[in-house]
Motif scaffolding. Structure first.
Motif, mmCIF file in Angstrom:
data_model
loop_
_atom_site.group_PDB
_atom_site.id
_atom_site.type_symbol
_atom_site.label_atom_id
_atom_site.label_comp_id
_atom_site.label_asym_id
_atom_site.label_seq_id
_atom_site.Cartn_x
_atom_site.Cartn_y
_atom_site.Cartn_z
ATOM 1 N N SER A 13 0.826 -1.213 0.000
ATOM 2 C CA SER A 13 0.000 0.000 0.000
ATOM 3 C C SER A 13 0.858 1.260 0.000
ATOM 4 O O SER A 13 0.596 2.202 -0.752
ATOM 5 C CB SER A 13 -0.933 0.012 1.216
ATOM 6 O OG SER A 13 -1.780 -1.105 1.195
ATOM 7 N N TYR A 14 1.865 1.295 0.857
ATOM 8 C CA TYR A 14 2.738 2.467 0.917
ATOM 9 C C TYR A 14 3.488 2.667 -0.392
ATOM 10 O O TYR A 14 3.605 3.792 -0.879
ATOM 11 C CB TYR A 14 3.726 2.358 2.077
ATOM 12 C CG TYR A 14 3.106 2.508 3.440
ATOM 13 C CD1 TYR A 14 1.886 3.162 3.634
ATOM 14 C CD2 TYR A 14 3.730 1.985 4.561
ATOM 15 C CE1 TYR A 14 1.322 3.289 4.891
ATOM 16 C CE2 TYR A 14 3.171 2.120 5.829
ATOM 17 C CZ TYR A 14 1.972 2.771 5.975
ATOM 18 O OH TYR A 14 1.422 2.900 7.225
ATOM 19 N N ALA A 15 4.006 1.581 -0.960
ATOM 20 C CA ALA A 15 4.715 1.688 -2.238
ATOM 21 C C ALA A 15 3.766 2.180 -3.328
ATOM 22 O O ALA A 15 4.107 3.069 -4.115
ATOM 23 C CB ALA A 15 5.325 0.342 -2.619
ATOM 24 N N SER A 36 3.061 5.836 -2.891
ATOM 25 C CA SER A 36 4.249 6.640 -3.172
ATOM 26 C C SER A 36 4.527 6.773 -4.663
ATOM 27 O O SER A 36 5.013 7.814 -5.119
ATOM 28 C CB SER A 36 5.478 6.034 -2.483
ATOM 29 O OG SER A 36 5.295 6.043 -1.085
ATOM 30 N N ILE A 37 4.222 5.735 -5.407
ATOM 31 C CA ILE A 37 4.470 5.743 -6.846
ATOM 32 C C ILE A 37 3.485 6.652 -7.570
ATOM 33 O O ILE A 37 3.791 7.222 -8.597
ATOM 34 C CB ILE A 37 4.412 4.306 -7.412
ATOM 35 C CG1 ILE A 37 5.582 3.495 -6.857
ATOM 36 C CG2 ILE A 37 4.437 4.299 -8.930
ATOM 37 C CD1 ILE A 37 5.483 2.008 -7.140
ATOM 38 N N GLY A 38 2.286 6.785 -7.009
ATOM 39 C CA GLY A 38 1.295 7.664 -7.613
ATOM 40 C C GLY A 38 0.382 6.980 -8.612
ATOM 41 O O GLY A 38 -0.136 7.625 -9.524
ATOM 42 N N LEU A 39 0.155 5.696 -8.447
ATOM 43 C CA LEU A 39 -0.754 4.972 -9.328
ATOM 44 C C LEU A 39 -2.204 5.333 -9.003
ATOM 45 O O LEU A 39 -2.484 5.872 -7.941
ATOM 46 C CB LEU A 39 -0.526 3.463 -9.169
ATOM 47 C CG LEU A 39 0.848 2.956 -9.606
ATOM 48 C CD1 LEU A 39 1.030 1.515 -9.176
ATOM 49 C CD2 LEU A 39 1.018 3.098 -11.105
ATOM 50 N N PRO A 40 -3.142 5.021 -9.891
ATOM 51 C CA PRO A 40 -4.559 5.298 -9.609
ATOM 52 C C PRO A 40 -5.000 4.618 -8.304
ATOM 53 O O PRO A 40 -4.604 3.494 -8.009
ATOM 54 C CB PRO A 40 -5.291 4.686 -10.810
ATOM 55 C CG PRO A 40 -4.273 4.659 -11.898
ATOM 56 C CD PRO A 40 -2.949 4.441 -11.217
ATOM 57 N N ASN A 52 -9.818 7.262 0.103
ATOM 58 C CA ASN A 52 -11.099 7.910 -0.183
ATOM 59 C C ASN A 52 -10.970 9.437 -0.114
ATOM 60 O O ASN A 52 -11.496 10.147 -0.968
ATOM 61 C CB ASN A 52 -12.169 7.415 0.782
ATOM 62 C CG ASN A 52 -13.546 7.841 0.364
ATOM 63 O OD1 ASN A 52 -13.990 7.495 -0.735
ATOM 64 N ND2 ASN A 52 -14.220 8.597 1.195
ATOM 65 N N ASN A 53 -10.251 9.935 0.901
ATOM 66 C CA ASN A 53 -10.049 11.380 1.027
ATOM 67 C C ASN A 53 -9.327 11.948 -0.189
ATOM 68 O O ASN A 53 -9.643 13.051 -0.639
ATOM 69 C CB ASN A 53 -9.256 11.712 2.288
ATOM 70 C CG ASN A 53 -10.052 11.542 3.555
ATOM 71 O OD1 ASN A 53 -11.232 11.218 3.536
ATOM 72 N ND2 ASN A 53 -9.392 11.728 4.690
ATOM 73 N N LEU A 54 -8.362 11.225 -0.718
ATOM 74 C CA LEU A 54 -7.631 11.689 -1.895
ATOM 75 C C LEU A 54 -8.488 11.611 -3.163
ATOM 76 O O LEU A 54 -8.399 12.483 -4.026
ATOM 77 C CB LEU A 54 -6.343 10.877 -2.077
ATOM 78 C CG LEU A 54 -5.278 11.093 -1.001
ATOM 79 C CD1 LEU A 54 -4.178 10.047 -1.131
ATOM 80 C CD2 LEU A 54 -4.707 12.501 -1.087
ATOM 81 N N LYS A 55 -9.318 10.590 -3.254
ATOM 82 C CA LYS A 55 -10.162 10.423 -4.436
ATOM 83 C C LYS A 55 -11.222 11.516 -4.535
ATOM 84 O O LYS A 55 -11.551 11.955 -5.630
ATOM 85 C CB LYS A 55 -10.829 9.043 -4.433
ATOM 86 C CG LYS A 55 -9.869 7.927 -4.788
ATOM 87 C CD LYS A 55 -10.438 6.550 -4.559
ATOM 88 C CE LYS A 55 -11.672 6.229 -5.320
ATOM 89 N NZ LYS A 55 -12.108 4.834 -5.110
ATOM 90 N N VAL A 56 -11.771 11.940 -3.408
ATOM 91 C CA VAL A 56 -12.827 12.948 -3.434
ATOM 92 C C VAL A 56 -12.281 14.358 -3.181
ATOM 93 O O VAL A 56 -13.054 15.295 -3.045
ATOM 94 C CB VAL A 56 -13.966 12.633 -2.425
ATOM 95 C CG1 VAL A 56 -14.634 11.328 -2.761
ATOM 96 C CG2 VAL A 56 -13.459 12.632 -1.010
ATOM 97 N N ARG A 57 -10.975 14.479 -3.134
ATOM 98 C CA ARG A 57 -10.300 15.767 -2.907
ATOM 99 C C ARG A 57 -10.798 16.451 -1.634
ATOM 100 O O ARG A 57 -11.237 17.590 -1.644
ATOM 101 C CB ARG A 57 -10.440 16.670 -4.121
ATOM 102 C CG ARG A 57 -9.824 16.076 -5.362
ATOM 103 C CD ARG A 57 -9.899 17.029 -6.513
ATOM 104 N NE ARG A 57 -9.512 16.371 -7.737
ATOM 105 C CZ ARG A 57 -8.300 16.388 -8.248
ATOM 106 N NH1 ARG A 57 -7.348 17.050 -7.631
ATOM 107 N NH2 ARG A 57 -8.033 15.780 -9.371
#
Length: 107
Positions: A27-29, A32-36, A72-77
């Motif tokens: 999960s952390y990797a 960190s990589i920035g995948l969807p 979820n917080n990142l997905k919904v900004r």
């Protein structure tokens, strides 16, 4: 990915702790990589279902919902993505329960 291979081997030999930690590393990797983010949430849910029959440490029971709420917080900004309060996890309520059980266990 190395983490998934570690998880597979750990689960094969019934080592739920190592299997869980492999998922935390994955999960952390992944983050960190920035995948969807959608597939990561789905992956965590799949592992949680797979691991349920083996029992999971209390820390992992708290950690996976924390990661899912952050996703979820990142997905919904979310205005403050580090404030973990939502449908999946409420940091104030859940961490208090975790803290209370920790204190009871070591009193």
């Amino acid at each position: 990915m190395l983490f998934l291979e570690l998880n597979h081997l750990a689960m094969k030999y019934g080592d739920i702790t190592q299997g869980s930690m492999a998922w935390v590393g994955y999960s952390y990797a992944y983050l960190s990589i920035g995948l969807p983010l959608g597939p990561l949430d789905s992956d965590i849910m799949s592992f949680s279902k797979e691991a349920r029959p083996f029992g999971v440490a209390a820390t992992i029971k708290v950690l996976f919902p924390i990661i899912r709420q952050a996703i979820n917080n990142l997905k919904v900004r979310h205005s403050n993505p580090t404030f973990l309060k939502g449908e999946i996890f409420d940091q104030e309520k859940e961490l208090k329960k975790f803290k209370d059980s920790w204190v009871e266990a070591y009193d």
